[in-house]
Scaffold this active site. Sequence first.
Site, PDB file in Angstrom:
ATOM      1  N   SER A 213       0.838  -1.202   0.000  1.00  0.00           N
ATOM      2  CA  SER A 213       0.000   0.000   0.000  1.00  0.00           C
ATOM      3  C   SER A 213       0.875   1.256   0.000  1.00  0.00           C
ATOM      4  CB  SER A 213      -0.956  -0.044   1.195  1.00  0.00           C
ATOM      5  OG  SER A 213      -1.940   0.953   1.114  1.00  0.00           O
ATOM      6  N   ASP A 348     -10.529  -3.466  -5.044  1.00  0.00           N
ATOM      7  CA  ASP A 348      -9.929  -2.712  -3.950  1.00  0.00           C
ATOM      8  C   ASP A 348     -10.747  -1.433  -3.753  1.00  0.00           C
ATOM      9  OD1 ASP A 348      -8.386  -1.118  -2.261  1.00  0.00           O
ATOM     10  OD2 ASP A 348      -6.488  -1.766  -3.138  1.00  0.00           O
ATOM     11  N   HIS A 379      -8.287  -4.703  -0.433  1.00  0.00           N
ATOM     12  CA  HIS A 379      -7.058  -3.969  -0.145  1.00  0.00           C
ATOM     13  C   HIS A 379      -6.215  -4.768   0.836  1.00  0.00           C
ATOM     14  CE1 HIS A 379      -4.592  -0.353  -0.207  1.00  0.00           C
ATOM     15  NE2 HIS A 379      -4.419  -0.506   1.102  1.00  0.00           N
TER      16      HIS A 379
END
Length: 422
Positions: A213, A348, A379
């Site tokens: 991320s 996501d 995610h």
Amino acid sequence: MSAQLEADVRTMSPEMPAMFDGMKLAAVAAVLYVIVRSLNLKCPTAAADITCQDTLLNHYLLKSCPVLTKEYIPPLLWGKSGHLQTALYGKIGRVKSPKPCGLRKFLPMQDGATATFDLFEPQGVHSTGDDITMVICPGIGNHSEKHYIRTFVDYSQKQGYRCAVLNHLGALPNIELTSPRMFTYGCTWEFSAMVGFIKRTFPQTQLIVVGFSLGGNIACKYLGENPANQERVLCCVSVCQGYSALRAQETFLQWDQCRRLYNFLMADNMKKIILSHRGSLFGMNSSRMEFADLSRLYTATSLMQIDDNIMRKFHGHNSLKEYYEKESCVHYIHNISVPLLLVNSSDDPLVHQSLLTIPRTLAEKKQNVIFALTLHGGHLGFFEGAVLFPQPLSWMDKVIVSYANAVCQWEKHKPQCHQQKE
């Protein structure tokens, strides 16, 4: 009249239960329909969609990394919902999370800050016999004690990798800040300090760079900032990053996929982290913060407001646009020349579909880039399982290690491969 009413009731009573049963069936059908639609139960499973150039290296990597090209099967009852994958990752991280033992290192920075990272030694010999270290950058506000990081580290150790995990500045609740600054969206200073320490301490080791991320943005930006940063780096893997904060900020204000709600929840978490260090961030003489910024922090309801009032000021950016422009890896990622695997999920809820044109275009133009896009995974979820219960190890964990193994084998036998090609 009473006799007539009694007769009417006797006449209607057989029909009434049937009508109520019909209403119950309709209600059940409606609920099932909503469940099927919200959980995407009718959505098929598939292998990741791969974008890359037709090169000898890419052929080798895709052949040697079968988990990347085979069908990804999430848990049947809930795994096709990006929201549930994301929520479960955020709540439990991983199932039966191990507790690898590491050694915490403290690195003083030039501005008075103290970077920390945890070092985990390998639990076996790598398949190539070489000394290889994974340098790992976690997601926003995360650190080495998060369950998904612990699971990945434990798996990597068993595959013969040493692991170094950055603890984002200010993320650990029991570590005080030593300067009026904490981690930001794209500051690479702490990650660079950790990598430098690994290179000096283990001069024989080679590196695998991994970012999750926000950590993917930092890792890719670090490698692209300076060609020297890619020395002794075998490859890089980035999972679920957004590539451009400037382009992402508008999508974070939309209600599509409940993105505005996620924005609020992440902003609330960031507020808690900042407020836990209010003495260091607002009380030091060298701080760029004012108490007016602290009052604006209390009323902030989005990450953009926090970034504008607090985060951009750590590095003296004049505007939110300047902060997002200079801290996004989209302006640096094309400078990466080592093998680069970019992984995202179509469902996501945090990364808008429009942002995925960045990695896809990059993979179409650059020979060293593979872009893998899954249908499901949310995610940082990517849970695998048959029906209800997920496996302890995720598809994401397997892909990263499998890809890293393939790159290591390629580097080990590259001279032989070139001779065979000639």
